[in-house]
Design a protein around this motif. Structure first.
Motif, PDB file in Angstrom:
ATOM      1  N   GLU A   1       0.843  -1.198   0.000  1.00  0.00           N
ATOM      2  CA  GLU A   1       0.000   0.000   0.000  1.00  0.00           C
ATOM      3  C   GLU A   1       0.885   1.257   0.000  1.00  0.00           C
ATOM      4  O   GLU A   1       2.029   1.219   0.474  1.00  0.00           O
ATOM      5  CB  GLU A   1      -0.914   0.002   1.229  1.00  0.00           C
ATOM      6  N   PRO A   2       0.345   2.319  -0.527  1.00  0.00           N
ATOM      7  CA  PRO A   2      -0.960   2.485  -1.183  1.00  0.00           C
ATOM      8  C   PRO A   2      -0.913   1.980  -2.629  1.00  0.00           C
ATOM      9  O   PRO A   2       0.080   2.202  -3.324  1.00  0.00           O
ATOM     10  CB  PRO A   2      -1.190   3.990  -1.132  1.00  0.00           C
ATOM     11  N   ASN A   3      -1.987   1.332  -3.065  1.00  0.00           N
ATOM     12  CA  ASN A   3      -2.008   0.764  -4.415  1.00  0.00           C
ATOM     13  C   ASN A   3      -3.053   1.400  -5.320  1.00  0.00           C
ATOM     14  O   ASN A   3      -3.165   1.036  -6.484  1.00  0.00           O
ATOM     15  CB  ASN A   3      -2.237  -0.748  -4.352  1.00  0.00           C
ATOM     16  N   ASN A   4      -3.871   2.337  -4.782  1.00  0.00           N
ATOM     17  CA  ASN A   4      -4.898   3.026  -5.577  1.00  0.00           C
ATOM     18  C   ASN A   4      -5.741   2.026  -6.362  1.00  0.00           C
ATOM     19  O   ASN A   4      -5.953   2.167  -7.556  1.00  0.00           O
ATOM     20  CB  ASN A   4      -4.254   4.043  -6.531  1.00  0.00           C
ATOM     21  N   ASP A   5      -6.237   1.027  -5.672  1.00  0.00           N
ATOM     22  CA  ASP A   5      -7.036  -0.025  -6.308  1.00  0.00           C
ATOM     23  C   ASP A   5      -8.281   0.588  -6.954  1.00  0.00           C
ATOM     24  O   ASP A   5      -8.957   1.429  -6.352  1.00  0.00           O
ATOM     25  CB  ASP A   5      -7.444  -1.066  -5.258  1.00  0.00           C
ATOM     26  N   ASN A   6      -8.558   0.176  -8.189  1.00  0.00           N
ATOM     27  CA  ASN A   6      -9.696   0.678  -8.969  1.00  0.00           C
ATOM     28  C   ASN A   6      -9.602   2.189  -9.243  1.00  0.00           C
ATOM     29  O   ASN A   6     -10.599   2.821  -9.580  1.00  0.00           O
ATOM     30  CB  ASN A   6     -11.023   0.373  -8.259  1.00  0.00           C
ATOM     31  N   PHE A   7      -8.408   2.727  -9.112  1.00  0.00           N
ATOM     32  CA  PHE A   7      -8.136   4.130  -9.465  1.00  0.00           C
ATOM     33  C   PHE A   7      -9.056   5.114  -8.728  1.00  0.00           C
ATOM     34  O   PHE A   7      -9.427   6.147  -9.256  1.00  0.00           O
ATOM     35  CB  PHE A   7      -8.285   4.343 -10.975  1.00  0.00           C
ATOM     36  N   GLY A   8      -9.402   4.820  -7.485  1.00  0.00           N
ATOM     37  CA  GLY A   8     -10.268   5.749  -6.766  1.00  0.00           C
ATOM     38  C   GLY A   8     -10.030   5.747  -5.277  1.00  0.00           C
ATOM     39  O   GLY A   8     -10.899   6.188  -4.515  1.00  0.00           O
ATOM     40  N   GLU A   9      -8.880   5.272  -4.819  1.00  0.00           N
ATOM     41  CA  GLU A   9      -8.601   5.220  -3.383  1.00  0.00           C
ATOM     42  C   GLU A   9      -7.747   6.434  -2.989  1.00  0.00           C
ATOM     43  O   GLU A   9      -6.515   6.402  -3.051  1.00  0.00           O
ATOM     44  CB  GLU A   9      -7.888   3.910  -3.027  1.00  0.00           C
TER      45      GLU A   9
END
Length: 244
Positions: free
Chosen positions: A208-216
């Motif tokens: 992390e942070p991985n910005n999963d689904n481009f919205g975190e």
């Protein structure tokens, strides 16, 4: 004797005038007879102005009184600020009666002791204290915007640990998940607090942070004390921090 001479002169003039008759000088006679003066005629017309003369020397004597001032002109533009003035000298030390000064110091100390007791009670009953920060939660589950609004009403802010000690204090307080006052909405991957200040301490979970689904764009405090980026609509325990 005068009359014969005059008569003789006139005779000579008459003879001369008669001798010239028939010639080109007809009716002309060089004799001028004197008479009484004639009457003066009207003055002639003024002539044209001549060229302007050179400036004369200044006059001698007292100058005349100055004229009245003219009307005020328009206000000009404001000029640039001047340079700062020199620092003034240090003022005199204030004076007070011995009893008054002692009373003021004792009252201040009593107030500070009372405030410290209140902080300790709040820390024991409601929150956790570390250094100059007091972390408090009401037990409500909120997203970041809701937590920000609630903490602001009490002149606090959403919790952001700036060192390992503060992170541990939050971990003991929540004993689970909580929302932190961090976001990277303006610049992806660059997390800052809600005042725009960059992080001086980070405790991300593995990967992390991985910005999963481009919205975190928000941060969740996990039960183990690590951090994870999540969607900003995610709700968790709201924790406020107050400076002591």
């Amino acid at each position: 004797m005068m009359f014969p001479k005059l008569f003789l002169l006139l005779s000579m003039v008459a003879l001369f005038c008669s001798a010239t008759e028939g010639s080109e000088a007809t009716n002309s006679c060089p004799v001028t007879v004197c008479g009484s003066p004639g009457i003066n005629s009207l003055p002639g017309r003024d002539g044209r102005d001549g060229p302007k003369g050179d400036k004369g020397e200044p006059g001698v004597g007292q100058r005349g009184m100055p004229g009245t001032p003219g009307p005020l002109g328009m206000v000009g533009e404001r000029g640039a600020p001047g340079f700062p003035g020199q620092k003034g000298s240090k003022g005199d030390t204030g004076n007070c009666a011995a009893d008054d000064c002692g009373l003021a110091i004792s009252e201040k100390k009593a107030f500070q002791d009372q405030l410290d007791r209140i902080k300790n009670v709040l820390s024991f009953a409601l929150g956790a204290k570390d250094g100059k920060k007091l972390f408090i939660t009401k037990g409500d589950l909120m997203n970041l915007d809701q937590a920000k609004e609630m903490c602001g009403k009490f002149q606090g802010s959403v919790a952001v640990p700036t060192n390992a000690e503060e992170n541990e204090a939050i971990k003991k307080l929540v004993n689970g998940e909580a929302i932190l006052g961090l976001t990277d909405e303006k610049n992806e991957g660059q997390f800052v607090d809600l005042r725009g200040r960059t992080l001086t301490y980070q405790n991300w979970n593995d990967g992390e942070p991985n910005n999963d689904n481009f919205g975190e764009n928000c941060v969740l405090f996990l039960k183990n004390g690590k951090w994870n980026d999540v969607d900003c609509s995610h709700t968790a325990l709201a924790v406020c921090e107050f400076l002591l």
